[in-house]
Design a protein around this motif. Structure first.
Motif, short mmCIF file in Angstrom:
data_model
loop_
_atom_site.label_atom_id
_atom_site.label_comp_id
_atom_site.label_asym_id
_atom_site.label_seq_id
_atom_site.Cartn_x
_atom_site.Cartn_y
_atom_site.Cartn_z
N GLU A 149 66.92 -39.66 -42.57
CA GLU A 149 68.36 -39.60 -42.29
C GLU A 149 68.95 -38.26 -42.70
N SER B 95 78.88 -38.34 -47.51
CA SER B 95 79.35 -39.67 -47.11
C SER B 95 78.65 -40.15 -45.85
N ASN B 96 78.36 -39.23 -44.93
CA ASN B 96 77.63 -39.62 -43.72
C ASN B 96 76.19 -40.00 -44.03
N ALA C 120 75.17 -41.43 -46.84
CA ALA C 120 75.22 -42.77 -47.44
C ALA C 120 75.40 -43.83 -46.36
N GLN C 121 76.25 -43.55 -45.38
CA GLN C 121 76.45 -44.51 -44.28
C GLN C 121 75.19 -44.66 -43.44
N ALA C 122 74.50 -43.54 -43.18
CA ALA C 122 73.29 -43.59 -42.36
C ALA C 122 72.17 -44.36 -43.06
N GLU D 12 72.57 -46.70 -45.31
CA GLU D 12 72.97 -48.12 -45.32
C GLU D 12 72.74 -48.76 -43.95
N ARG D 13 73.05 -48.03 -42.88
CA ARG D 13 72.80 -48.55 -41.53
C ARG D 13 71.31 -48.78 -41.34
N GLU E 126 81.12 -38.46 -38.19
CA GLU E 126 82.54 -38.30 -37.89
C GLU E 126 82.94 -36.84 -38.12
#
Length: 134
Positions: free
Chosen positions: A14, A47-48, A50-52, A54-55, A83
């Protein structure tokens, strides 16, 4: 066993994907440095990431629709686009362009260096796993 290997490499996968995407965004900013009214874009890497990750843990997947019985079934993970945000310039330009070449070059070089570091870490992790297997 496969799940453990997947989780061991997911973070680096990621991170490399996001670093490559950020490199595209930054190079686009540099390419449009002389375009009137172009607004420089960037995204928050941490932040992106961490989101990736988690996804990836939730392992959302998408399947492709087949219109013929001869089509091969395919499946891919759902990938959310980072984003993009507009960058606030330190010094405004008369033509409305917010690209600052010094800032872009520094960010580009920093991102490239971190991409290489991620590759080096991933390579050493793979080598250590191979030596453990042998």
């Amino acid at each position: 066993m496969i799940d453990k290997l997947d989780s061991a490499f997911r973070f680096h996968q990621e991170a490399l994907n996001l670093r490559a995407r950020r490199q595209e965004v930054l190079s686009g900013n540099i390419a449009h440095a002389d375009t009137p009214n172009f607004k420089a874009r960037d995204f928050d890497f941490s932040s992106n990431l961490a989101q990736a990750v988690e996804r990836g843990r939730q392992s959302q997947s998408m399947s492709m629709a087949t219109t013929s019985s001869r089509h091969l079934p395919g499946e891919a993970r759902a990938v959310g686009d980072a984003e993009l945000m507009y960058r606030t310039p330190n010094q405004s330009s008369i033509d409305g362009n917010t690209v600052e070449m010094d800032v872009e070059r520094v960010n580009f070089a920093d991102n490239a260096m971190r991409y290489e570091a991620n590759l080096t870490i991933l390579g050493s992790k793979i080598k250590s796993l191979l030596s453990a297997v042998q």
